[in-house]
Design a protein around this motif. Sequence first.
Motif, PDB file in Angstrom:
ATOM      1  N   LEU A 103      50.061  41.962  35.541  1.00 50.13           N
ATOM      2  CA  LEU A 103      48.980  41.372  35.567  1.00 50.13           C
ATOM      3  C   LEU A 103      48.938  40.480  34.581  1.00 50.13           C
ATOM      4  N   ASP A 104      49.524  40.606  33.348  1.00 45.31           N
ATOM      5  CA  ASP A 104      49.818  39.721  32.207  1.00 45.31           C
ATOM      6  C   ASP A 104      50.536  38.244  32.788  1.00 45.31           C
ATOM      7  N   ARG A 105      51.649  38.591  33.618  1.00 45.64           N
ATOM      8  CA  ARG A 105      52.224  37.449  34.130  1.00 45.64           C
ATOM      9  C   ARG A 105      51.416  36.650  35.261  1.00 45.64           C
ATOM     10  N   LEU A 106      50.671  37.425  35.813  1.00 48.32           N
ATOM     11  CA  LEU A 106      49.679  37.072  36.926  1.00 48.32           C
ATOM     12  C   LEU A 106      48.766  35.996  36.167  1.00 48.32           C
ATOM     13  N   ALA A 107      48.408  36.432  35.107  1.00 48.66           N
ATOM     14  CA  ALA A 107      47.190  35.671  34.054  1.00 48.66           C
ATOM     15  C   ALA A 107      47.795  34.653  33.533  1.00 48.66           C
ATOM     16  N   ASP A 108      49.220  34.673  33.104  1.00 49.48           N
ATOM     17  CA  ASP A 108      49.951  33.326  32.802  1.00 49.48           C
ATOM     18  C   ASP A 108      50.267  32.144  34.124  1.00 49.48           C
ATOM     19  N   ASP A 109      50.399  32.698  35.166  1.00 50.87           N
ATOM     20  CA  ASP A 109      50.324  31.775  36.477  1.00 50.87           C
ATOM     21  C   ASP A 109      49.217  31.264  36.472  1.00 50.87           C
ATOM     22  N   ILE A 110      47.941  31.865  36.499  1.00 48.59           N
ATOM     23  CA  ILE A 110      46.690  31.389  36.893  1.00 48.59           C
ATOM     24  C   ILE A 110      46.346  30.401  35.608  1.00 48.59           C
ATOM     25  N   ALA A 111      46.471  30.587  34.587  1.00 51.04           N
ATOM     26  CA  ALA A 111      46.393  29.773  33.482  1.00 51.04           C
ATOM     27  C   ALA A 111      47.237  28.476  33.722  1.00 51.04           C
ATOM     28  N   ALA A 112      48.359  28.507  33.990  1.00 52.56           N
ATOM     29  CA  ALA A 112      48.934  27.374  34.276  1.00 52.56           C
ATOM     30  C   ALA A 112      48.740  26.541  35.381  1.00 52.56           C
ATOM     31  N   THR A 113      48.477  27.031  36.429  1.00 54.36           N
ATOM     32  CA  THR A 113      48.144  26.332  37.605  1.00 54.36           C
ATOM     33  C   THR A 113      46.641  26.157  38.075  1.00 54.36           C
ATOM     34  N   GLY A 114      45.680  26.776  37.338  1.00 59.66           N
ATOM     35  CA  GLY A 114      44.139  26.648  37.378  1.00 59.66           C
ATOM     36  C   GLY A 114      43.967  26.765  39.144  1.00 59.66           C
ATOM     37  N   PRO A 115      43.952  27.847  39.796  1.00 60.36           N
ATOM     38  CA  PRO A 115      44.057  27.869  41.209  1.00 60.36           C
ATOM     39  C   PRO A 115      42.454  28.178  41.477  1.00 60.36           C
ATOM     40  N   SER A 116      41.838  27.605  42.603  1.00 62.36           N
ATOM     41  CA  SER A 116      40.523  28.242  43.081  1.00 62.36           C
ATOM     42  C   SER A 116      40.623  29.310  43.956  1.00 62.36           C
ATOM     43  N   GLU A 117      41.740  29.630  44.494  1.00 64.91           N
ATOM     44  CA  GLU A 117      42.011  30.739  45.373  1.00 64.91           C
ATOM     45  C   GLU A 117      42.982  31.361  45.025  1.00 64.91           C
ATOM     46  N   VAL A 118      43.348  32.858  45.112  1.00 66.22           N
ATOM     47  CA  VAL A 118      44.305  33.351  44.779  1.00 66.22           C
ATOM     48  C   VAL A 118      44.596  34.351  46.130  1.00 66.22           C
ATOM     49  N   VAL A 119      45.931  34.220  46.657  1.00 68.05           N
ATOM     50  CA  VAL A 119      46.274  35.192  47.887  1.00 68.05           C
ATOM     51  C   VAL A 119      47.343  36.169  47.417  1.00 68.05           C
ATOM     52  N   CYS A 120      46.798  37.439  47.480  1.00 66.06           N
ATOM     53  CA  CYS A 120      47.863  38.651  47.184  1.00 66.06           C
ATOM     54  C   CYS A 120      48.337  39.034  48.524  1.00 66.06           C
ATOM     55  N   LEU A 121      49.555  38.837  48.798  1.00 66.84           N
ATOM     56  CA  LEU A 121      50.259  39.208  50.122  1.00 66.84           C
ATOM     57  C   LEU A 121      50.658  40.535  50.701  1.00 66.84           C
ATOM     58  N   GLY A 122      49.752  41.399  50.070  1.00 67.13           N
ATOM     59  CA  GLY A 122      50.324  42.780  50.706  1.00 67.13           C
ATOM     60  C   GLY A 122      50.844  43.558  49.940  1.00 67.13           C
ATOM     61  N   ASP A 123      50.675  44.953  49.912  1.00 65.47           N
ATOM     62  CA  ASP A 123      51.130  45.814  48.939  1.00 65.47           C
ATOM     63  C   ASP A 123      51.013  45.613  47.397  1.00 65.47           C
ATOM     64  N   SER A 124      49.664  45.123  47.379  1.00 60.55           N
ATOM     65  CA  SER A 124      49.120  44.763  45.995  1.00 60.55           C
ATOM     66  C   SER A 124      49.032  46.418  45.319  1.00 60.55           C
ATOM     67  N   PHE A 125      48.942  47.266  45.898  1.00 61.36           N
ATOM     68  CA  PHE A 125      48.829  48.505  45.211  1.00 61.36           C
ATOM     69  C   PHE A 125      49.971  49.416  45.971  1.00 61.36           C
ATOM     70  N   ASP A 126      50.348  50.303  45.131  1.00 64.11           N
ATOM     71  CA  ASP A 126      51.576  51.072  45.667  1.00 64.11           C
ATOM     72  C   ASP A 126      51.301  52.121  46.877  1.00 64.11           C
ATOM     73  N   ASP A 127      49.815  52.400  46.865  1.00 61.00           N
ATOM     74  CA  ASP A 127      49.356  53.241  47.985  1.00 61.00           C
ATOM     75  C   ASP A 127      47.776  53.292  47.971  1.00 61.00           C
ATOM     76  N   LEU A 128      47.008  53.382  48.647  1.00 61.48           N
ATOM     77  CA  LEU A 128      45.636  53.244  48.759  1.00 61.48           C
ATOM     78  C   LEU A 128      44.825  54.180  47.481  1.00 61.48           C
ATOM     79  N   ALA A 129      45.448  55.249  47.181  1.00 57.77           N
ATOM     80  CA  ALA A 129      45.092  56.034  46.275  1.00 57.77           C
ATOM     81  C   ALA A 129      45.405  55.402  44.904  1.00 57.77           C
ATOM     82  N   ALA A 130      46.567  54.848  44.453  1.00 55.63           N
ATOM     83  CA  ALA A 130      46.696  54.059  43.501  1.00 55.63           C
ATOM     84  C   ALA A 130      45.615  53.025  43.227  1.00 55.63           C
ATOM     85  N   GLY A 131      45.276  52.393  44.317  1.00 58.33           N
ATOM     86  CA  GLY A 131      44.174  51.298  44.238  1.00 58.33           C
ATOM     87  C   GLY A 131      42.997  51.778  43.931  1.00 58.33           C
ATOM     88  N   ARG A 132      42.680  52.856  44.271  1.00 61.21           N
ATOM     89  CA  ARG A 132      41.283  53.746  44.170  1.00 61.21           C
ATOM     90  C   ARG A 132      41.264  54.260  42.751  1.00 61.21           C
TER      91      ARG A 132
END
Length: 220
Positions: free
Chosen positions: A59-88
Motif C-alpha cells: 500500500l505504501d507503493r500504491l500510495a506513491d503511485d497515486i500521489a505521482a499520477t493523481g487518478p480520479s479512479e483506481v482499478v484493482c485487477l483481482g486477487d487484491s486479497f490473498d483469499d476472502l478471509a484475508a480480506g475480511r
Amino acid sequence: MNALPFPFRGETLHALPSGGLHWPARRLLCVADLHLGKSDRMARRGGPMLPPYESLDTLDRLADDIAATGPSEVVCLGDSFDDLAAGRDLAGPVRARIAALMAGRRWIWVLGNHDPGPVDLGGTHLAEYRAGPLVFRHIAEPGAAGEVSGHYHPKARVTLRGRSLSRRCLLVDSARLILPAYGTYTGGLSCDRPELATLMEAGAEAILLGPQPVRLPMPR
C-alpha cells in the motif's frame, strides 16, 4: 517517475516502474494482484511464517503511485486479497490505509480467483470493468480485444550488458495487456512458459520493470 508511454488501442498508456498502469487521458490507475494479507493466509493454512508487513509495504507503493499520477479512479485487477478471509481479517492499520487511499476517487475491485466475492471495504466490486476501448478483467480470455488483465504475474529473463536478469514485466500485443503482480510477496511466471507464450501474439513485447522501464520483444 520514469514512466514509459506506449500506444494501445488508440490510447497512450504509461507503464510505471512499480508495475502499475497509468491512463492519463482517463485519469485512471490500474494495478494487478496486490495479494494483501498473504502472510496471514499462509500462517492460517500452516504454510511458512512470513513477516506480516507486506500489506502496508504494498500500500505504501500504491500510495506513491497515486500521489505521482493523481487518478480520479483506481482499478484493482483481482486477487487484491490473498483469499476472502484475508480480506475480511485485515489489520486495523491496513484497513485505515486503504480507506485513506480510496477517499475522493472511484475505486473498482475487479474480482479474481483468490477473491471471488466482495469484501467490506467500500468501492465497487465487478467481474470486469469497461472504460472506453478497454476492458479490465482478472484473467485473459481468448479472442479478447482491448483487454487489460493480471493473474499470471509475468516476468522475463533477459541478458543486459552481459548480465542475466529476471524482471517483472508487462506484456503487450495488439489485442491485450497482461500486468505484472504488484504485491510484495508475489512470485512470477516466466513469459516463455506455454501459458503466456501461446496467449500472446507473435509480435508481442515485454516492458521490463525497474527504475527505468525497458521495452523489448517478448522473450520466448
